[in-house]
Design an enzyme around this catalytic site. Structure first.
Site, short mmCIF file in Angstrom:
data_model
loop_
_atom_site.label_atom_id
_atom_site.label_comp_id
_atom_site.label_asym_id
_atom_site.label_seq_id
_atom_site.Cartn_x
_atom_site.Cartn_y
_atom_site.Cartn_z
N ASP A 8 0.86 -1.18 0.00
CA ASP A 8 0.00 0.00 0.00
C ASP A 8 0.90 1.23 0.00
OD1 ASP A 8 -2.94 1.02 0.47
OD2 ASP A 8 -1.64 2.24 1.76
N HIS A 48 -5.44 5.01 6.52
CA HIS A 48 -4.72 5.87 5.58
C HIS A 48 -3.25 6.01 5.92
CE1 HIS A 48 -8.37 6.92 3.43
NE2 HIS A 48 -8.95 7.22 4.58
#
Length: 543
Positions: free
Chosen positions: A84, A224
């Site tokens: 990610d 996030h």
């Protein structure tokens, strides 16, 4: 660099088209439009493109597709690296990576983690900082992006890469890898978004990372930040692999197939477009019974036809046509303008079900006076053709017969009535009148445009299919009055005179098929392509 990558993409398509390795000399001729060249020179021309793309490999003097071994591995034996990224923006062309997080999965167990910030060399937007909690002081002390990506690639090795919305993450990683090595990442890729949509269809309508984390009850919640999000994605991957195995998936390739989007199902039909030339023309989609399903035109037949078999879904009618597609036919023409005119003719004659506009004469209506009123009719006349009976009916109700010759003169009267309705709080009447005024304004604009086109007298010159020849398209009398082929030399003058003769004495046509042709011509006149030459009829003899 982009030219090299484009060449690699075309090489891959060529090898797929031939269903096997291609001689270097032939591949170089196809890519570089060369007639003949020695094998050594051809191989030299292709060397950089083949070396830069892991999908390609040399087999002696032949270009072939490489065969990644990871795709054939059983799921229990495959090594996955779930990655990610956090980035400074959404586009790899203008933004950079600022954090990388990754988790290695071996034997369906999480075995190692990787995490690093990356200095993007630019300030972090406040919105990104607020979302991620990363600040510029941390990034200034972090290694450069190139170093961070190099460390991640060393951690990933030859693993299968996994990401949630993999296209986004891989676009940034590819960009950075290209900057460093000139190559794109070659590893097989699994996208957990597509996989979840396929395996969880009917059980959940959302495939966002947070939604799937809640659905599967992951121990790590997405926040996030790169590593926690990668850990959550890894747990989701393991749950999805279990569901895939219940459906019979055994290898990484099976998992990739399950994760393919619906539009990719037509990818297997891409061979139907093999052999299409890079020339203007029209194309037809036919089903097994020979029924024409769809007709289109293209400036580049090869590029347009191949676009139907990529990952992007088409509109529903075209998607259905692709599902029933059995054969593709194409007809090469000299220019896109001529292809557009041929497309209109085919649409009128064949009425293919997947075409949105259909080019049916009965879809048009006209306005005419009847007593003191204005009504809608299907009989051709000067006040049309108008697309859409309902809008034309609204415009007709706004007019009187005396105003039909100059419908714009009715607008001040109508606007005054609208203001009076509003002042009297008659809002429903005002809304109905407002709709009629809007429809009338649209109708006036279209009628003025058609009037200008019907008064045009032009000769349009475009290339013909035959080398050295041209096509002259004569516009007069509200129609395409003639189309002539101009040979090289003195014979062109004879054809020009014949075209001009066909334009003399023509009464103005109001037929809907002629209006379609005029509107098509107008679209090319607004943005003329470089091969189009436009002349008034008075100057056509000098062409």
């Amino acid at each position: 660099m982009q030219l090299r990558l484009d060449a690699a993409d075309r090489l891959v398509e060529l090898v797929e088209e031939r269903r096997g390795p291609v001689a270097a000399e032939e591949a170089a001729r196809r890519l570089f439009a060369l007639r003949r060249l020695p094998d050594g020179v051809a191989k030299g021309l292709l060397e950089e493109a083949v070396r830069a793309d892991a999908r390609l490999a040399w087999r002696g003097d032949l270009v072939a597709l490489a065969e990644p071994a990871a795709e054939s591995l059983p799921l229990e034996c495959a090594r996955f690296v779930v990655v990610d990224l956090e980035t400074t923006g959404l586009s790899p062309a203008t933004a950079r990576i600022c954090e990388i997080g990754a988790v290695r999965v071996e034997a369906l167990e999480l075995t190692a983690r990787f995490e690093t910030l990356a200095n993007p060399g630019m300030r972090l937007a406040p919105a990104v900082g607020a979302l991620t909690g990363i600040d510029d002081r941390e990034l200034r002390a972090a290694p450069p992006v190139a170093t961070a990506v190099r460390r991640f690639l060393a951690f990933a090795g030859d693993s299968v890469l996994v990401a949630h919305n993999a296209r986004f993450d891989l676009s940034f990683l590819d960009r950075e890898t290209e900057r460093q090595t000139g190559k794109r990442i070659a590893a097989p890729v699994i996208d957990t978004v597509g996989l979840a949509r396929r395996l969880l269809a009917g059980r959940t309508s959302r495939a966002g990372l947070a939604s799937l984390a809640r659905f599967f009850g992951t121990s790590v919640r997405p926040c996030h930040r790169a590593l926690p999000d990668a850990e959550a994605t890894a747990e989701i991957l393991l749950s999805l692999i279990g569901l895939a195995q219940e459906r019979g998936a055994e290898t990484v390739a099976d998992l990739q197939e399950l994760g393919a989007t619906r539009a990719r199902r037509v990818h297997a039909k891409r061979s139907l477009a093999f052999g299409a030339p890079e020339r203007p023309g029209v194309y037809l989609f036919l089903d097994r019974a020979g029924q024409v399903l769809y007709v289109g035109r293209a400036r580049d037949l090869r590029a347009r036809l191949r676009s139907y078999f990529r990952s992007e879904r088409q509109r529903p009618a075209v998607e259905a046509a692709l599902g029933a597609l059995d054969r593709v036919e194409w007809r090469v023409l000299g220019s896109e303008l001529e292809a557009g005119l041929e497309e209109l003719r085919l649409l009128r004659e064949l009425r293919p079900p997947a075409n949105a506009r259909g080019a049916r004469p009965d879809r048009y209506v006209y306005l005419r006076a009847r007593g003191e009123e204005v009504v809608v009719t299907g009989t051709p006349g000067p006040y049309g053709p108008l697309a859409g009976r309902s809008r034309a009916s609204l415009a007709a109700r706004a007019l009187t017969a005396a105003e039909l010759d100059d419908p714009a003169a009715a607008l001040p009267r109508l606007r005054a009535r609208l203001a009076a309705h509003a002042d009297a709080l008659r809002y429903e009447d005002a809304a109905r009148l407002r709709d009629r005024i809007e429809a009338l304004e649209e109708t006036i604009a279209r009628l003025r445009r058609l009037d200008r086109l019907r008064s045009a007298e032009l000769c349009l010159l475009v290339p013909a299919v035959e080398p050295g020849f041209r096509r002259a398209i004569f516009v007069a009398g509200g129609r395409i009055a003639a189309v002539r082929t101009l040979p090289p030399g003195g014979g062109a003058q004879v054809e020009l005179e014949a075209g001009l003769a066909a334009c003399r004495g023509l009464a103005t046509s109001y037929a809907p098929e002629h209006a379609d042709e005029l509107l098509l011509v107008a679209s090319f006149l607004r943005r003329p392509p470089p091969e189009l030459k436009v002349l008034p009829l008075s100057e056509a003899r000098a062409a």
